[in-house]
Design a protein around this motif. Structure first.
Motif, PDB file in Angstrom:
ATOM      1  N   ALA A 273      12.110 -36.428 -47.434  1.00  0.00           N
ATOM      2  CA  ALA A 273      13.363 -35.410 -47.214  1.00  0.00           C
ATOM      3  C   ALA A 273      14.326 -35.997 -48.203  1.00  0.00           C
ATOM      4  N   VAL A 274      14.712 -35.021 -49.363  1.00  0.00           N
ATOM      5  CA  VAL A 274      16.116 -35.751 -49.758  1.00  0.00           C
ATOM      6  C   VAL A 274      17.069 -34.798 -49.716  1.00  0.00           C
ATOM      7  N   MET A 275      16.735 -33.512 -49.122  1.00  0.00           N
ATOM      8  CA  MET A 275      17.945 -32.473 -48.931  1.00  0.00           C
ATOM      9  C   MET A 275      17.644 -32.005 -47.474  1.00  0.00           C
ATOM     10  N   SER A 276      18.507 -31.321 -46.947  1.00  0.00           N
ATOM     11  CA  SER A 276      18.490 -30.950 -45.412  1.00  0.00           C
ATOM     12  C   SER A 276      17.267 -29.761 -45.385  1.00  0.00           C
ATOM     13  N   MET A 417      24.920 -36.550 -48.880  1.00  0.00           N
ATOM     14  CA  MET A 417      25.562 -35.361 -49.123  1.00  0.00           C
ATOM     15  C   MET A 417      24.493 -34.111 -49.041  1.00  0.00           C
ATOM     16  N   PHE A 418      23.347 -34.556 -49.940  1.00  0.00           N
ATOM     17  CA  PHE A 418      22.204 -33.511 -50.151  1.00  0.00           C
ATOM     18  C   PHE A 418      21.545 -33.453 -48.631  1.00  0.00           C
ATOM     19  N   LEU A 419      21.326 -34.408 -47.767  1.00  0.00           N
ATOM     20  CA  LEU A 419      20.948 -34.298 -46.440  1.00  0.00           C
ATOM     21  C   LEU A 419      21.918 -33.517 -45.577  1.00  0.00           C
ATOM     22  N   ALA A 420      23.096 -33.160 -45.913  1.00  0.00           N
ATOM     23  CA  ALA A 420      24.081 -32.611 -45.032  1.00  0.00           C
ATOM     24  C   ALA A 420      24.200 -31.106 -45.439  1.00  0.00           C
ATOM     25  N   MET A 421      23.694 -30.695 -46.525  1.00  0.00           N
ATOM     26  CA  MET A 421      24.018 -29.401 -47.313  1.00  0.00           C
ATOM     27  C   MET A 421      23.523 -28.131 -46.382  1.00  0.00           C
ATOM     28  N   THR A 422      24.334 -27.137 -46.251  1.00  0.00           N
ATOM     29  CA  THR A 422      24.189 -25.865 -45.811  1.00  0.00           C
ATOM     30  C   THR A 422      24.470 -24.712 -46.618  1.00  0.00           C
ATOM     31  N   PRO A 423      23.501 -24.123 -47.454  1.00  0.00           N
ATOM     32  CA  PRO A 423      23.842 -23.349 -48.084  1.00  0.00           C
ATOM     33  C   PRO A 423      24.138 -21.748 -47.305  1.00  0.00           C
ATOM     34  N   ALA A 424      25.202 -21.002 -48.225  1.00  0.00           N
ATOM     35  CA  ALA A 424      25.248 -19.552 -47.809  1.00  0.00           C
ATOM     36  C   ALA A 424      24.258 -18.546 -48.490  1.00  0.00           C
ATOM     37  N   ASP A 425      24.704 -17.032 -48.297  1.00  0.00           N
ATOM     38  CA  ASP A 425      23.736 -16.074 -48.689  1.00  0.00           C
ATOM     39  C   ASP A 425      24.189 -15.582 -50.201  1.00  0.00           C
ATOM     40  N   ASP A 426      25.103 -16.028 -50.705  1.00  0.00           N
ATOM     41  CA  ASP A 426      26.012 -15.396 -51.770  1.00  0.00           C
ATOM     42  C   ASP A 426      25.488 -15.857 -53.045  1.00  0.00           C
ATOM     43  N   LEU A 427      24.216 -16.147 -53.425  1.00  0.00           N
ATOM     44  CA  LEU A 427      23.665 -16.632 -54.799  1.00  0.00           C
ATOM     45  C   LEU A 427      23.853 -15.363 -55.869  1.00  0.00           C
ATOM     46  N   ASP A 428      24.411 -15.938 -56.862  1.00  0.00           N
ATOM     47  CA  ASP A 428      24.527 -14.845 -58.128  1.00  0.00           C
ATOM     48  C   ASP A 428      24.083 -15.496 -59.217  1.00  0.00           C
ATOM     49  N   PHE A 429      23.288 -15.107 -60.087  1.00  0.00           N
ATOM     50  CA  PHE A 429      22.595 -15.666 -61.189  1.00  0.00           C
ATOM     51  C   PHE A 429      23.534 -15.379 -62.579  1.00  0.00           C
ATOM     52  N   LYS A 430      24.592 -16.272 -62.422  1.00  0.00           N
ATOM     53  CA  LYS A 430      25.718 -16.193 -63.426  1.00  0.00           C
ATOM     54  C   LYS A 430      25.730 -17.269 -64.527  1.00  0.00           C
ATOM     55  N   TYR A 431      25.029 -18.284 -64.118  1.00  0.00           N
ATOM     56  CA  TYR A 431      24.949 -19.604 -65.282  1.00  0.00           C
ATOM     57  C   TYR A 431      23.679 -19.665 -65.383  1.00  0.00           C
ATOM     58  N   ALA A 432      23.275 -20.790 -66.177  1.00  0.00           N
ATOM     59  CA  ALA A 432      21.801 -21.371 -66.155  1.00  0.00           C
ATOM     60  C   ALA A 432      21.528 -22.320 -64.982  1.00  0.00           C
ATOM     61  N   THR A 433      22.432 -22.782 -64.254  1.00  0.00           N
ATOM     62  CA  THR A 433      22.451 -23.481 -62.850  1.00  0.00           C
ATOM     63  C   THR A 433      23.114 -22.624 -62.055  1.00  0.00           C
ATOM     64  N   ASN A 434      22.220 -21.990 -60.797  1.00  0.00           N
ATOM     65  CA  ASN A 434      22.944 -21.373 -59.918  1.00  0.00           C
ATOM     66  C   ASN A 434      22.853 -21.867 -58.621  1.00  0.00           C
ATOM     67  N   ALA A 435      23.884 -21.676 -57.607  1.00  0.00           N
ATOM     68  CA  ALA A 435      23.704 -22.261 -56.268  1.00  0.00           C
ATOM     69  C   ALA A 435      24.705 -21.137 -55.648  1.00  0.00           C
ATOM     70  N   PRO A 436      24.379 -20.900 -54.298  1.00  0.00           N
ATOM     71  CA  PRO A 436      25.400 -20.161 -53.353  1.00  0.00           C
ATOM     72  C   PRO A 436      26.558 -20.978 -52.974  1.00  0.00           C
ATOM     73  N   THR A 437      27.313 -20.469 -52.283  1.00  0.00           N
ATOM     74  CA  THR A 437      28.230 -21.355 -51.503  1.00  0.00           C
ATOM     75  C   THR A 437      27.561 -22.474 -50.702  1.00  0.00           C
ATOM     76  N   ILE A 438      28.088 -23.573 -50.724  1.00  0.00           N
ATOM     77  CA  ILE A 438      27.408 -24.738 -49.953  1.00  0.00           C
ATOM     78  C   ILE A 438      28.539 -25.518 -49.190  1.00  0.00           C
ATOM     79  N   ARG A 439      28.098 -25.634 -47.938  1.00  0.00           N
ATOM     80  CA  ARG A 439      28.968 -26.510 -47.077  1.00  0.00           C
ATOM     81  C   ARG A 439      28.275 -27.905 -46.781  1.00  0.00           C
ATOM     82  N   ILE A 440      29.184 -29.031 -46.743  1.00  0.00           N
ATOM     83  CA  ILE A 440      28.799 -30.231 -46.475  1.00  0.00           C
ATOM     84  C   ILE A 440      29.590 -30.995 -45.398  1.00  0.00           C
TER      85      ILE A 440
END
Length: 448
Positions: A273-276, A417-440
Motif C-alpha cells: 500500500a503506497v496510497m490510501s 501524503m499519499f497514504l492520507a489522500m482522499t479524492p473528490a468526484d470532480d475529475l475533468d480530463f483537461k491535461y495530460a495528467t488529471n486528478a480530481p480535488t484531493i484532500r490530505i
C-alpha cells in the motif's frame, strides 16, 4: 513517395545503411512538425508565427556499445555523414550491458491501434487571432479587471515515424489546439493576476474562448486581498489545477530508471500500500483524444491501459527495455524518446480515479484548512519523499472558503501524503495528467 519525403521510408533506409556500415543493430526516429501561434496584449498583436521543422535521430549498436546522432539535414550527403559519425562513436563509447533494441518477438508488428489523435482541420491565422481576441475581450469586460498580461492561441501538428533493424516500422500523427489568457485585477500594490487556458486535440473540443476569459478574470478577482494565514498543521485541499502534480510525483517515484538506481523512496514498495485504500491511478496511452496518446512505445513495443496503483496497492514500475533488463523484469511499454537521446521510461495519459464525494462535502468538516490553487518551487526530494513548496489559494474556515492567502509554504512527506489522500468526484480530463480535488490531512502550513 520518395525516400526524401516519406520519413518512415527514409529512416528504414537509414537503418539499412547503418547495418551495412558495421552496426549489429540500429533504430531511428523521425519527426516533422508544423505550428502556428498568435499572441496579443490589449488587442495588439505581439506575435504571429508559423514554424516548420524536421529532425531525426539514429541509434546504432555495436556489441554492447551504443551511440546516437541526430540531424535536421535529410539530404543524402547529410544522412551518409550521420551514419558515419554514429558508427565511429559507437566504437569508442563505454559498454552498457543493458542497452539494446527489442527482440523481434517483442515488437508490436503492424497491428498497432489507430488512435483518434489528429485533427485534419488546420485553422487559419484569422481563426487563431479571433480565438485570442474573444478570450482577452471577455476577460477585460469583467468589472474589476484592470489590465492584461496577454492572450495566445496556437495550433500544431506532428508526424512521428520509428523503424528498427528488428523489423519494426510504424508511424502516427497528432495535433493540438490551445487558447490561453492572463489578466490582472486591482490596482497598485494590491494587484493580483491569474490565468486560464484550454488545450485539445480537436479544435471543436476547445472550451469556449469567452468562458476561458471569464474564468481567468474570476480567478484573478478572487485573489484580491490575499494575506498570510496562521502557521498550523491542518487539512490541505489541492484544486484539480494542481492535484495532478501529486500523481506525477508518484510516477517519478516508480519510474524504472530511478528504481534501478535505488534513488526512490518507493524502491521497496512493490505490491504494498503506497496510497490510501480505494485510490487507483491509471495510465492509458490509447485514450481517445488524449493529449499524450500514442499507439506504441518508443521501442516499438505494444502499450496498453494499466493500473499503476489499484486500491492503494502499487502494481508495477514504469519500464522501458533498459530499466526492465536492469531489474530482471519485462518492459511495460513505457519507452519514450527524442531524436538525440536513448529511450527512457515515461507515462502517457495519467489520471487518478474519483470517489463519490463532492468537493463541497470534502471540505465541509474542515474547521481550519488550506485550499491550494497554485504551487511553486522545486522542493521535492524523490530519494526521501520530503516535500516542501510555496503555495497560494484560500483559507478554509468552518467548511467554507473564507479568504485568499499567499506567500505560504506547505510541507510533509510524500509517503505520508499519499497514504492520507482522499479524492473528490470532480475529475475533468483537461491535461495530460488529471486528478480530481484531493484532500490530505495533517500537513504543515507555514504562514505568519
Amino acid at each position: 513517395m520518395t525516400v526524401e519525403t516519406d520519413p518512415l521510408v527514409l529512416i528504414q533506409d537509414l537503418v539499412e545503411r547503418a547495418l551495412k556500415a558495421g552496426a549489429d543493430s540500429a533504430d531511428a526516429v523521425a519527426g516533422l512538425s508544423t505550428s502556428i501561434s498568435h499572441a496579443q496584449r490589449l488587442g495588439k498583436t505581439e506575435k504571429l508565427e508559423r514554424q516548420e521543422s524536421q529532425d531525426l535521430g539514429l541509434r546504432v549498436l555495436i556489441g554492447k556499445r551504443q551511440a546516437i546522432v541526430s540531424s535536421n539535414d535529410w539530404k543524402p550527403d547529410g544522412l551518409a555523414l550521420l551514419v558515419e559519425r554514429a558508427i565511429a562513436m559507437a566504437k569508442t563509447v563505454p559498454e552498457d550491458s543493458f542497452c539494446g533494441i527489442a527482440d523481434p518477438d517483442q515488437i508490436v508488428g503492424d497491428n498497432y491501434p489507430k488512435l483518434e489523435m489528429f485533427d485534419p482541420q488546420e485553422p487559419s491565422a484569422e481563426t487563431l487571432i479571433a480565438r485570442a481576441t474573444e478570450t482577452e475581450d471577455a476577460a477585460l469586460a469583467v468589472a474589476g479587471i484592470t489590465n492584461s498580461e496577454g492572450a495566445e492561441a496556437s495550433w500544431g501538428q506532428s508526424r512521428i515515424a520509428l523503424a528498427a533493424s528488428n523489423g519494426f516500422a510504424g508511424r502516427y500523427q497528432g495535433s493540438n489546439h490551445s487558447i490561453a489568457v492572463s489578466v490582472l485585477a486591482g490596482t497598485g500594490t494590491a494587484m493580483e493576476s491569474d490565468y486560464d487556458y484550454s488545450s485539445a486535440i480537436f479544435g471543436s473540443d476547445l472550451t469556449d474562448p469567452v468562458e476561458i476569459g471569464r474564468s481567468a478574470a474570476d480567478r484573478a478577482l478572487k485573489k484580491l486581498g490575499a494575506r498570510k494565514p496562521p502557521s498550523a498543521k491542518v487539512p490541505v485541499v489541492f484544486d484539480p489545477r494542481v492535484s495532478g502534480g501529486l500523481v506525477r510525483h508518484l510516477t517519478s517515484a516508480i519510474n524504472g530508471a530511478a528504481i534501478a538506481r535505488g534513488t526512490s523512496f518507493l524502491k521497496d514498495k512493490m505490491g504494498q500500500a503506497v496510497m490510501s485504500s480505494g485510490i487507483t491511478i491509471v495510465d492509458d496511452p490509447h485514450r481517445a483524444r488524449g493529449l499524450a496518446s500514442k499507439p506504441f512505445d518508443a521501442e516499438g513495443l505494444a502499450n496498453k491501459r494499466r493500473n499503476l496503483v489499484e486500491n492503494g496497492i502499487l502494481q508495477t514500475w514504469i519500464l522501458d527495455l533498459r530499466a526492465a533488463r536492469q531489474l530482471g523484469l519485462t518492459s511495460t511499454g513505457h519507452a519514450s524518446r527524442g531524436t538525440s537521446s536513448p529511450p527512457s521510461p515515461s507515462t502517457t495519459n495519467l489520471h487518478l480515479e474519483t470517489s463519490t464525494v463532492s468537493p463541497t462535502d470534502l471540505i465541509s468538516d474542515i474547521k481550519s484548512g488550506f485550499y491550494i490553487t497554485s504551487v511553486m518551487g522545486m522542493g521535492v526530494n524523490m530519494v526521501t519523499g520530503d516535500y516542501s513548496r510555496g503555495a497560494s489559494g484560500f483559507w478554509i474556515e468552518n467548511g467554507q472558503i473564507a479568504y485568499p492567502v499567499n506567500e505560504v509554504t506547505i510541507a510533509g512527506n510524500l509517503m505520508d501524503m499519499f497514504l492520507a489522500m482522499t479524492p473528490a468526484d470532480d475529475l475533468d480530463f483537461k491535461y495530460a495528467t488529471n486528478a480530481p480535488t484531493i484532500r490530505i490531512d495533517g500537513m504543515m502550513v507555514a504562514g505568519t
